[in-house]
Design an enzyme around this catalytic site. Structure first.
Site, mmCIF file in Angstrom:
data_model
loop_
_atom_site.group_PDB
_atom_site.id
_atom_site.type_symbol
_atom_site.label_atom_id
_atom_site.label_comp_id
_atom_site.label_asym_id
_atom_site.label_seq_id
_atom_site.Cartn_x
_atom_site.Cartn_y
_atom_site.Cartn_z
ATOM 1 N N GLY A 264 6.479 -3.371 5.271
ATOM 2 C CA GLY A 264 6.451 -3.273 3.738
ATOM 3 C C GLY A 264 5.817 -1.830 3.400
ATOM 4 C CG MET A 266 0.342 1.532 8.438
ATOM 5 S SD MET A 266 -0.146 0.017 9.153
ATOM 6 C CE MET A 266 -1.853 0.493 9.711
ATOM 7 C CD GLU A 301 -0.263 -2.190 3.038
ATOM 8 O OE1 GLU A 301 -1.131 -2.052 4.131
ATOM 9 O OE2 GLU A 301 0.624 -3.343 3.344
#
Length: 893
Positions: A264, A266, A301
């Protein structure tokens, strides 16, 4: 690809590295066919480890030079490692020069090309595909990165940290950019991007008074779809400062969207690389679910900047240290942004549904593993629901046991102790406990940590006994946990059980005073179940109560109690806990579904349940999104998990029958809801209240179309088709299309054709088009036939993970009746796709392979046919470690 059986890595074999890499100076001369990488490292021995050779990991690299302190040295390459011996005792400089071919990297791990640009993905072990390195998370270094590339083709050059220098080369034909990241990081957090991109920028000032530049990079033409991602990022920065006192620590923070990406997103330090799915959104192309997904993933993230980057995991067995904790943080972020208690409850229910749909089956299958695994063959296979979602539940239980403020104190202590370090799950739990020494967590910490070491989903058994003469209610709680691979016997867990007692006549919340307590009783409390069986006795109750147990889903367990339908109806009507109110409705439906599946296949929606559901639909204060969740039947996969032997076709037939009955029995009520909950024509907004109304309207429309098709009425399919054409946002348009497809209306085909024509140039929307067709309710084999036909569609490609998932994953994971066919065609489809994908992208192939984890649960003839398909995949000689681990564990021979 590698033949044979890969080596197993075990947690108990962990040893510190023999060398530390202190600084890394990387220079890239970027070319799609042949990229030159110059890697200059400052290295020193680890004095705590006996002297030994330096072994640097590397894959698919062409090695051209190795220098130590500027001089050539002897070396050898063996087992994908560069081996150097007789190295200086003092700190030394090692220079390694290699080349790689990014345009040939279909695995999307390491340095690769996508849409004409360069991108990286280094977690978990992709950095070794860029240069030789100690590619392990406990080796943390300070990086300086220089990127050189053709200026016209790659005008944007990005890497981690802060931009410190840039300029032209070769008379302006090429250019360079130099980046410096001041914070030590492991190699898996390295990133670079070189591409033709445009940028949305926003300057902000944090609470600490520091100025930051936020940037979102996308392809030209997509800039109008980045506003929501930017807003989500700003909200994330503000929330982490307000909730945990954690500030952004770099001058800039960048997000880059790429269409070819295995994950999805990083969390690379300061340079997050995202799948376009979790960045691009505008009302015309994205649904409410997409908007919420972007908010959640952007938050996730960003929150990794502290929980994963500043403090990282010592080894990959500790993966949940960063992922479970950060999932918990992004869940809390989304709940806090939701605002109202009802909207918060909807988010919590969604998270639990995800856990039950993905993690509970994993805990019951051949890939069952603890939150902190004990071994792996391919670490990519352990980016699982157990590590992420169950790991988040373990963190949530810690907060439940120490309280919200106590948890914040524990987080503060965690960073005081471990900032800049690579640590373990035990270190995190210890910090939370030490910051709350008087808590149940601190008193039972060693036992609580069994959540990290024991696999399986515990069962909590509850029995209540009312004594009218003594006015007491005695609650007996016991726990057990089924065997899992390698763990036949389980010791008791520490299980927080949040509960309330509900009045049987008036539904009021009753006081919860235990025997021997003098303090005034509240109406909700948390019991701690830590033994095999415990008893809790409440006093001062004038009538037998209805227990409301595991409120808010206070532990990731299966609750087994003796509540009757009448008692569930009381909870559905009156429970003050929204989660348990929803759960009561789900259980009433599930009881009827399971009885029919186990019996004669005939399911009946009786009057008391119909009346209760009607009351929910018309309730004046319940949130629309909550109503939609409560009135949606349990899914076929969840029903299957309640059975010892599964006939997918029988489950599908029973559920479809009940779905039709619900559509027919509440027909007038669905009409009322469709009209009553329309969002006022004031422009699209993805806020929780508006999204909830749209969701309920679309559920109503789906039911109305289903009932209309059954009685061959053109009215509601015609209204759905008109709504599909007139919609001014993707949520309404896709909702209307889904209603037609889900009801198998004759208007579905022209609507699908029109949808494709409208959005043929929007990749993410076409993904929805594929997924909708592959996940539609099966009818006479038509859905499977359509899915197989779509493999040949000009817009389909196995090389793009999003597109492959939109068709293959949607069919194999989300459509049991279409996938599990008596003629085994679904299993042949699965095996063919796994083998095709494995030659291109083993990570993606392994995820598709997981669709067969629970084959042993199937009834015949499915079971034998499934085993044959798995064996066919396992028999392939050239099979990646990723897929080999999945299929060999599935077979278990």
């Amino acid at each position: 690809m590698r033949e044979g059986t890969a080596a197993v890595t075990r947690r108990e074999d962990y040893a510190p590295p023999a060398y530390w890499i202190k600084t890394v100076d990387l220079t890239f001369d970027l070319d799609p066919a042949k990229t030159l990488v110059f890697n200059r490292m400052q290295i020193e021995r680890n004095e705590q480890v006996p002297v030994q050779a330096l072994r640097l990991d590397g894959e698919d690299l062409n090695l051209t030079r190795v220098l130590v302190n500027g001089e050539s040295v002897s070396f050898r390459v063996e087992n994908h490692q560069l081996v150097l011996e007789n190295l200086p005792a003092e700190p030394f400089t090692l220079e390694v020069r290699t080349t790689c071919a990014p345009e040939k990297n279909t695995q999307l791990s390491g340095l690769y090309t996508s849409s004409g640009g360069f991108f990286t993905q280094c977690e978990a072990q992709g950095f070794r595909r860029i240069t030789y390195f100690l590619d392990r998370p406990d080796v943390m270094a300070v990086y300086t990165v220089t990127l050189k590339a053709d200026k016209a083709r790659f005008p944007v050059l990005l890497s981690n940290g802060n931009l410190i220098e840039q300029g032209e080369l070769d008379g302006g034909h090429k250019h360079y950019a130099k980046w410096s990241d001041p914070f030590p990081k492991p190699s898996y957090l390295f990133a670079l991007v070189a591409a033709k991109l445009v940028c949305r920028e926003q300057k902000i000032r944090s609470r600490s008074g520091r100025d930051h530049l936020l940037q979102v990079y996308v392809r030209a033409g997509d800039l109008d779809k980045t506003e929501h991602a930017m807003r989500s990022l700003i909200a994330s920065v503000a929330w982490d400062e307000a909730r945990f006192g954690l500030s952004l620590d770099l001058d800039r923070f960048m997000i880059v969207a790429v269409s070819d990406f295995n994950m999805g997103a990083m969390e690379n330090k300061g340079l997050n690389i995202f799948n376009t799915k979790y960045v691009l959104a505008n009302p015309a192309t994205a649904t409410d679910t997409d908007f919420f997904g972007i908010e959640s993933v952007v938050g996730h993230e960003y929150f990794h900047n502290w929980t994963g980057n500043r403090v990282t995991c010592r080894d990959w067995f500790q993966l949940s240290l960063k992922e479970g904790l950060t999932v918990f943080r992004d869940q809390e972020f989304s709940q806090d942004l939701a605002g109202s208690p009802s909207a918060r409850a909807v988010k919590r229910i969604d998270d639990v549904r995800t856990l039950r749909q993905h993690q509970f089956p994993e805990d019951a299958g051949p890939m069952a593993h603890p939150v902190r695994p004990d071994s792996y063959m391919a670490i990519d296979n352990f980016y699982t629901a157990t590590v992420y979602d169950k790991g988040a539940e373990v963190v949530r239980m810690m907060q439940t046991l120490v309280g919200r403020e106590g948890f914040a104190r524990g987080m503060t202590l965690y960073f005081e102790r471990h900032d800049g370090q690579a640590v373990t799950c035990d270190d995190f739990a210890q910090a939370i406990a030490d910051a709350n020494p008087d808590s149940a967590l601190a008193r039972q910490l060693d036992q609580f940590k069994r959540w990290y070491s024991q696999a399986g989903t515990p069962r909590v058994h509850a029995r209540g006994y009312y004594n009218a003469e003594m006015r007491t209610y005695r609650l007996e709680l016991s726990q057990s946990c089924p065997p899992t691979p390698g763990q036949p016997d389980k010791a008791p867990f520490v299980i927080p059980v949040a509960l309330g007692l509900v009045g049987r006549d008036d539904g009021r919340a009753l006081p919860l005073q235990l025997v021997g307590e003098n303090a005034a009783a509240g109406t909700e409390r948390v019991l701690v179940l830590s033994e095999t069986t415990q008893h809790f006795e409440f006093v001062g109750l004038d009538a037998e109560p209805v227990p409301s147990l595991l409120r808010g889903f206070s532990a990731p367990v299966v609750l087994e109690d003796t509540l009757s339908d009448a008692e569930l109806l009381i909870l559905l009507a009156h429970d003050h806990d929204p989660f348990n109110r929803w759960e009561a409705g789900q259980r009433l439906a599930l009881n009827r579904l399971l009885a029919a599946v186990k019996g004669d296949g005939q399911v009946h929606l009786d009057a008391p349940v119909i009346d209760a559901l009607r009351a929910v639909l018309h309730h004046p204060t319940l949130d629309a999104a909550f109503k939609e969740l409560l009135l949606t039947l349990p899914g076929e996969s969840y029903i299957a998990e309640q059975l010892e032997e599964v006939d997918p076709q029988r489950i599908h037939a029973v559920r479809e029958s009940l779905r039709l009955q619900l559509a027919q029995a509440l027909h007038a009520d669905w009409e009322w809801a469709f009209d009553h909950y329309q969002v006022a024509n004031e422009g699209y907004s993805p806020d929780a209240a508006s999204a909830g109304r749209r969701g309920l309207v679309n559920l109503a429309l789906g039911n109305l179309c289903l009932a209309a098709v059954e009685r061959q009425s053109p009215l509601w399919p015609g209204k759905a088709y008109q709504r599909f054409k007139d919609a001014d946002n993707m949520t309404d348009r896709l909702g209307a299309l889904s209603a037609l497809v889900g009801a198998h209306s004759e208007l579905a085909e022209p609507a699908l054709e029109r949808f494709h024509a409208l959005f043929k140039d929007e990749a993410l929307v076409i993904d929805k088009w594929f997924a909708l067709q592959a996940s539609a309710p099966e009818k006479d084999g038509k859905v499977f036939a359509r899915a197989r036909q779509l493999l040949s569609h000009p817009d389909f490609s196995l090389r793009n993970p999003n597109r492959a998932r939109s068709l293959i994953t949607a069919l194999c994971f989300s459509n049991p009746a279409a996938f599990h066919r008596r003629d085994a065609a679904g299993y042949v489809f699965w095996a063919d796709r796994v083998l095709e994908l494995d030659a291109i992208n083993p990570q993606l192939a392994a995820r598709v392979a997981r669709a067969m984890d629970r084959w042993r649960q199937l009834a015949e003839p499915y079971r034998s046919a499934a085993r044959e398909a798995i064996a066919r995949v396992a028999a392939r000689a050239e099979l990646s470690d990723d897929v080999r681990e999945i299929v060999t564990r599935a077979l278990g021979d």
